[in-house]
Design an enzyme around this catalytic site. Structure first.
Site, short mmCIF file in Angstrom:
data_model
loop_
_atom_site.label_atom_id
_atom_site.label_comp_id
_atom_site.label_asym_id
_atom_site.label_seq_id
_atom_site.Cartn_x
_atom_site.Cartn_y
_atom_site.Cartn_z
CB ILE A 91 -0.95 0.00 1.21
CG1 ILE A 91 -1.85 -1.24 1.17
CG2 ILE A 91 -1.81 1.27 1.21
CD1 ILE A 91 -2.74 -1.39 2.38
CE LYS A 94 0.81 13.29 -0.38
NZ LYS A 94 1.34 14.31 -1.33
CB CYS A 195 10.96 8.08 -1.52
SG CYS A 195 9.44 8.14 -2.50
CG ASP A 202 12.39 6.09 2.96
OD1 ASP A 202 11.68 6.99 3.42
OD2 ASP A 202 12.23 5.62 1.80
CD GLU A 235 6.69 -2.03 1.84
OE1 GLU A 235 5.60 -1.65 2.26
OE2 GLU A 235 7.46 -1.29 1.19
N GLY A 264 4.81 10.98 8.99
CA GLY A 264 3.37 11.22 9.00
C GLY A 264 2.61 10.33 9.95
#
Length: 287
Positions: A91, A94, A195, A202, A235, A264
């Protein structure tokens, strides 16, 4: 060395200016197929029944979940989402955050009803059953006992005095030190990837537990650092690590856990293993 952006990611909300909705909207969730990136690293079983080379989950911890009860009073909770490794999709993060925020001004009868909605929507997006656990917060943080900050297990590699020449994944750095069969856990705080769309970094702590021939620690640390300029989702980085270590060092058992720092209100913690370990959803200091 950049990574090409798939059309499905280009069409997502990632890296784009977005208005936040505070009314429930399941349509905000955006799936990204796991298989194209798995094809890139040679994980392409001919059928779903053929199985993957690992077990695992993607564990998301949510710290910013709120909704209204039927009287309009705000409710808050922490949530843990466990997405199975054999789901069709990950998923997009954001979209996940926007979806959770869409509950902010939505009246929901009970926490149980909210859990039912979350399970339904996330499972439909992932393409497999997603486990959802909610921890309501009262005057005292009721989840404090289960989300205490702990230290990684095993030996930290970060003190090794190594020369670094590679900042993109380099499996050739991995080798066995000798043929002595051991069981050990090693970890590093130096994992950084980026990203694949925005290029934002990250950060993660990665824990590697294995049984087999002793792995050369300097080479392993240099390999972990080599992800520093690599563009991939969390992942996908962990799956690449699992395959590279499996192929180069051939351990009898291997488990890799990466605990990424929060963005977030969400942190993502993928784990992949050659067997079915009992996984503790521990929280590290940077989370």
């Amino acid at each position: 060395m950049g990574n090409s952006i798939s059309p499905e990611i280009e069409q997502s909300l990632l890296g784009k200016s977005t208005e936040y909705s505070d009314q429930y909207n399941a349509g905000l969730l955006y799936p990204i197929s796991r298989q194209p990136k798995r094809d890139d690293i040679g994980i392409n079983p001919p059928t779903k029944e053929a199985g993957l080379p690992f077990f695992g989950q993607d564990i998301w911890n949510a710290f910013e979940l709120s909704w209204l009860n039927l009287k309009g009073k705000p409710q808050v909770a922490m949530a843990v989402f466990r997405i199975p490794v054999d789901s069709d999709n990950i998923i997009e993060s954001k979209s996940f955050k926007l979806y959770l925020n869409s509950f902010n001004q939505t009246k929901i009868e009970s926490q149980q009803q909210l859990q039912h909605i979350l399970v339904r929507d996330l499972s439909a997006t992932a393409g497999a059953p997603v486990d959802v656990t909610l921890q309501a917060l009262g005057g005292v943080l009721d989840g404090a006992a289960t989300m205490q900050i702990t230290e990684p297990k095993g030996r930290c590699l970060d003190g090794l005095d190594i020369e670094v020449k590679h900042y993109h994944p380099e499996p050739a750095l991995l080798k066995n030190q000798n043929d002595l069969i051991i069981k050990e856990t090693l970890y590093s705080h130096l994992l950084r990837s980026n990203c694949p769309v925005t290029g934002q970094p990250d950060w993660a702590t990665v824990e590697i537990n294995y049984t087999g021939k002793r792995i050369d620690k300097a080479g392993l640390l240099a390999y972990i650092v080599s992800f520093r300029l690599h563009n991939d989702f969390h992942e996908q980085c962990v799956e690449r690590m699992f395959l590279d270590i499996s192929q180069r060092c051939q351990p009898e058992e291997l488990t890799i856990i990466a605990r990424y720092t929060r963005r977030g209100g969400l942190d993502i913690n993928p784990w992949r293993s050659s067997h079915r370990p009992s996984f503790e959803n521990r929280r590290f200091v940077r989370q």
